[in-house]
Design a protein around this motif. Sequence first.
Motif, PDB file in Angstrom:
ATOM      1  N   ALA A 123      81.937 -92.709  39.045  1.00  0.00           N
ATOM      2  CA  ALA A 123      82.385 -93.690  40.137  1.00  0.00           C
ATOM      3  C   ALA A 123      83.837 -93.120  40.283  1.00  0.00           C
ATOM      4  CB  ALA A 123      82.352 -94.942  39.504  1.00  0.00           C
ATOM      5  N   GLN A 124      84.729 -93.020  39.267  1.00  0.00           N
ATOM      6  CA  GLN A 124      86.066 -92.361  39.554  1.00  0.00           C
ATOM      7  C   GLN A 124      86.177 -91.187  40.308  1.00  0.00           C
ATOM      8  OE1 GLN A 124      87.089 -92.096  35.150  1.00  0.00           O
ATOM      9  NE2 GLN A 124      87.776 -94.378  35.294  1.00  0.00           N
ATOM     10  N   LEU A 125      85.143 -90.244  40.211  1.00  0.00           N
ATOM     11  CA  LEU A 125      85.178 -88.980  41.035  1.00  0.00           C
ATOM     12  C   LEU A 125      84.864 -89.403  42.420  1.00  0.00           C
ATOM     13  CD1 LEU A 125      83.113 -86.698  38.229  1.00  0.00           C
ATOM     14  CD2 LEU A 125      85.726 -86.374  39.238  1.00  0.00           C
ATOM     15  N   THR A 126      84.023 -90.416  42.486  1.00  0.00           N
ATOM     16  CA  THR A 126      83.633 -90.828  43.947  1.00  0.00           C
ATOM     17  C   THR A 126      84.746 -91.417  44.699  1.00  0.00           C
ATOM     18  OG1 THR A 126      81.305 -91.514  43.505  1.00  0.00           O
ATOM     19  CG2 THR A 126      82.426 -92.576  45.448  1.00  0.00           C
ATOM     20  N   ILE A 127      85.580 -92.181  44.034  1.00  0.00           N
ATOM     21  CA  ILE A 127      86.584 -92.541  44.453  1.00  0.00           C
ATOM     22  C   ILE A 127      87.799 -91.523  44.862  1.00  0.00           C
ATOM     23  CG2 ILE A 127      88.989 -93.719  44.045  1.00  0.00           C
ATOM     24  CD1 ILE A 127      87.124 -95.772  42.292  1.00  0.00           C
ATOM     25  N   LEU A 128      87.969 -90.474  44.114  1.00  0.00           N
ATOM     26  CA  LEU A 128      88.647 -89.358  44.275  1.00  0.00           C
ATOM     27  C   LEU A 128      88.456 -88.567  45.513  1.00  0.00           C
ATOM     28  CD1 LEU A 128      89.702 -87.766  40.738  1.00  0.00           C
ATOM     29  CD2 LEU A 128      91.104 -88.861  42.445  1.00  0.00           C
ATOM     30  N   LEU A 129      86.962 -88.167  45.628  1.00  0.00           N
ATOM     31  CA  LEU A 129      86.469 -87.431  46.740  1.00  0.00           C
ATOM     32  C   LEU A 129      86.794 -88.353  47.947  1.00  0.00           C
ATOM     33  CD1 LEU A 129      82.926 -86.540  45.277  1.00  0.00           C
ATOM     34  CD2 LEU A 129      84.842 -84.946  45.786  1.00  0.00           C
ATOM     35  N   ALA A 130      86.427 -89.781  48.039  1.00  0.00           N
ATOM     36  CA  ALA A 130      86.749 -90.656  49.204  1.00  0.00           C
ATOM     37  C   ALA A 130      88.251 -90.437  49.657  1.00  0.00           C
ATOM     38  CB  ALA A 130      86.251 -92.144  49.106  1.00  0.00           C
ATOM     39  N   ALA A 131      89.195 -90.351  48.660  1.00  0.00           N
ATOM     40  CA  ALA A 131      90.574 -90.678  48.841  1.00  0.00           C
ATOM     41  C   ALA A 131      91.156 -89.174  49.508  1.00  0.00           C
ATOM     42  CB  ALA A 131      91.381 -90.857  47.380  1.00  0.00           C
ATOM     43  N   THR A 132      90.585 -88.232  48.982  1.00  0.00           N
ATOM     44  CA  THR A 132      90.899 -86.908  49.401  1.00  0.00           C
ATOM     45  C   THR A 132      90.334 -85.903  50.279  1.00  0.00           C
ATOM     46  OG1 THR A 132      89.770 -85.789  47.586  1.00  0.00           O
ATOM     47  CG2 THR A 132      92.018 -86.322  46.950  1.00  0.00           C
ATOM     48  N   ARG A 133      89.118 -86.232  50.542  1.00  0.00           N
ATOM     49  CA  ARG A 133      88.015 -85.584  51.520  1.00  0.00           C
ATOM     50  C   ARG A 133      87.237 -86.622  52.219  1.00  0.00           C
ATOM     51  NH1 ARG A 133      87.648 -80.067  51.840  1.00  0.00           N
ATOM     52  NH2 ARG A 133      86.635 -80.613  53.530  1.00  0.00           N
ATOM     53  N   PRO A 134      87.600 -87.681  53.084  1.00  0.00           N
ATOM     54  CA  PRO A 134      87.015 -88.773  53.374  1.00  0.00           C
ATOM     55  C   PRO A 134      86.036 -87.974  54.702  1.00  0.00           C
ATOM     56  CG  PRO A 134      89.454 -88.739  54.111  1.00  0.00           C
ATOM     57  CD  PRO A 134      89.346 -87.938  53.141  1.00  0.00           C
ATOM     58  N   ASP A 135      86.480 -86.676  55.044  1.00  0.00           N
ATOM     59  CA  ASP A 135      85.550 -86.105  56.211  1.00  0.00           C
ATOM     60  C   ASP A 135      84.022 -85.777  55.330  1.00  0.00           C
ATOM     61  OD1 ASP A 135      87.343 -84.428  54.570  1.00  0.00           O
ATOM     62  OD2 ASP A 135      86.227 -82.654  55.593  1.00  0.00           O
ATOM     63  N   LEU A 136      84.231 -85.731  54.204  1.00  0.00           N
ATOM     64  CA  LEU A 136      82.895 -85.357  53.503  1.00  0.00           C
ATOM     65  C   LEU A 136      82.124 -86.451  52.882  1.00  0.00           C
ATOM     66  CD1 LEU A 136      84.030 -82.183  51.585  1.00  0.00           C
ATOM     67  CD2 LEU A 136      82.549 -82.247  53.823  1.00  0.00           C
ATOM     68  N   VAL A 137      82.703 -87.644  52.950  1.00  0.00           N
ATOM     69  CA  VAL A 137      82.454 -88.690  52.528  1.00  0.00           C
ATOM     70  C   VAL A 137      81.844 -89.898  53.463  1.00  0.00           C
ATOM     71  CG1 VAL A 137      82.444 -90.801  50.563  1.00  0.00           C
ATOM     72  CG2 VAL A 137      83.340 -88.377  50.049  1.00  0.00           C
ATOM     73  N   THR A 138      80.557 -89.865  53.798  1.00  0.00           N
ATOM     74  CA  THR A 138      80.313 -90.897  55.003  1.00  0.00           C
ATOM     75  C   THR A 138      80.354 -92.466  54.450  1.00  0.00           C
ATOM     76  OG1 THR A 138      78.047 -90.446  54.648  1.00  0.00           O
ATOM     77  CG2 THR A 138      79.007 -89.239  56.212  1.00  0.00           C
ATOM     78  N   SER A 139      80.144 -92.719  53.174  1.00  0.00           N
ATOM     79  CA  SER A 139      79.903 -93.840  52.653  1.00  0.00           C
ATOM     80  C   SER A 139      80.106 -93.677  51.248  1.00  0.00           C
ATOM     81  CB  SER A 139      78.935 -94.771  52.970  1.00  0.00           C
ATOM     82  OG  SER A 139      77.811 -94.238  52.771  1.00  0.00           O
ATOM     83  N   ALA A 140      80.698 -94.738  50.646  1.00  0.00           N
ATOM     84  CA  ALA A 140      81.029 -94.675  48.940  1.00  0.00           C
ATOM     85  C   ALA A 140      80.111 -95.768  48.274  1.00  0.00           C
ATOM     86  CB  ALA A 140      82.317 -94.202  48.658  1.00  0.00           C
ATOM     87  N   LEU A 141      79.567 -95.364  47.152  1.00  0.00           N
ATOM     88  CA  LEU A 141      79.226 -96.624  46.217  1.00  0.00           C
ATOM     89  C   LEU A 141      79.767 -96.097  44.968  1.00  0.00           C
ATOM     90  CD1 LEU A 141      77.439 -99.009  45.259  1.00  0.00           C
ATOM     91  CD2 LEU A 141      75.432 -97.364  45.271  1.00  0.00           C
TER      92      LEU A 141
END
Length: 243
Positions: free
Chosen positions: A87-105
């Motif tokens: 989940a911490q990695l999910t946050i990092l991905l959403a924060a740094t590459r939002p173009d690759l994260v269409t939604s986050a859980l």
Amino acid sequence: MYVDEVGNAQAPPLLLLHGGGVAGWMWRPVAERLGAKARIIVPDLPGHGNSAAEPYRSHESTAQALVKVLEERAPHGATVAGFSLGAQLTILLAATRPDLVTSALVVSAQAKPLRFPGATLGLLAATAPLARQEWFTKLQAKQLFIPDELLADYVRDSARTSRATLLASVGENIRFTLPAGWSEFKNPALVMVGERERGLMHASARAIHSAAPGSRLITVPDCGHGIPLQRPDLFADHHPFGP
């Protein structure tokens, strides 16, 4: 990094990131319930499972490796769901590459660092050899809500998790703070925490939710730190993870 794909090859992609000390197999009950709703991408993070030969080094390097996975397998973006360390990695991905994260859980992520991480890591280093003892591993499995059908996977992978991976992954976990870019993530985000989790986890969930005003926060009744294993049906019910 070992990556598996299951589900419907024609469905929207879903990247599932496991917690520390387990591997991609922890998502098997979730994948079974999602069925044809998603093309499920399940990596074994460095130092874990089939990626055990490459030790876990840092959240940053792991996130960079996951970006490559998304660019290759879901270049137009994917829903990303992670548990605990994942989940911490999910946050990092959403924060740094939002173009690759269409939604986050974000499920059971610690977002408030411990005050004395050195003491925790010192104790962990001293007890690390126990992870290779089956009797100890089985006791740990109960604390982590590992079901009987996944116990053999947990025992096997605990034995091959290196001391270096254990210390690095836990060290990153207990020092984690929210990256600045999380507050700028505009896509749908859902934050989950178990009703029976520690106060630190509830405070972390509130902080994660507050930092991303468009997110939703759900407290899951009768669950501890093991929501994907205790309530895999929730993922099928909430996917896609929109507002």
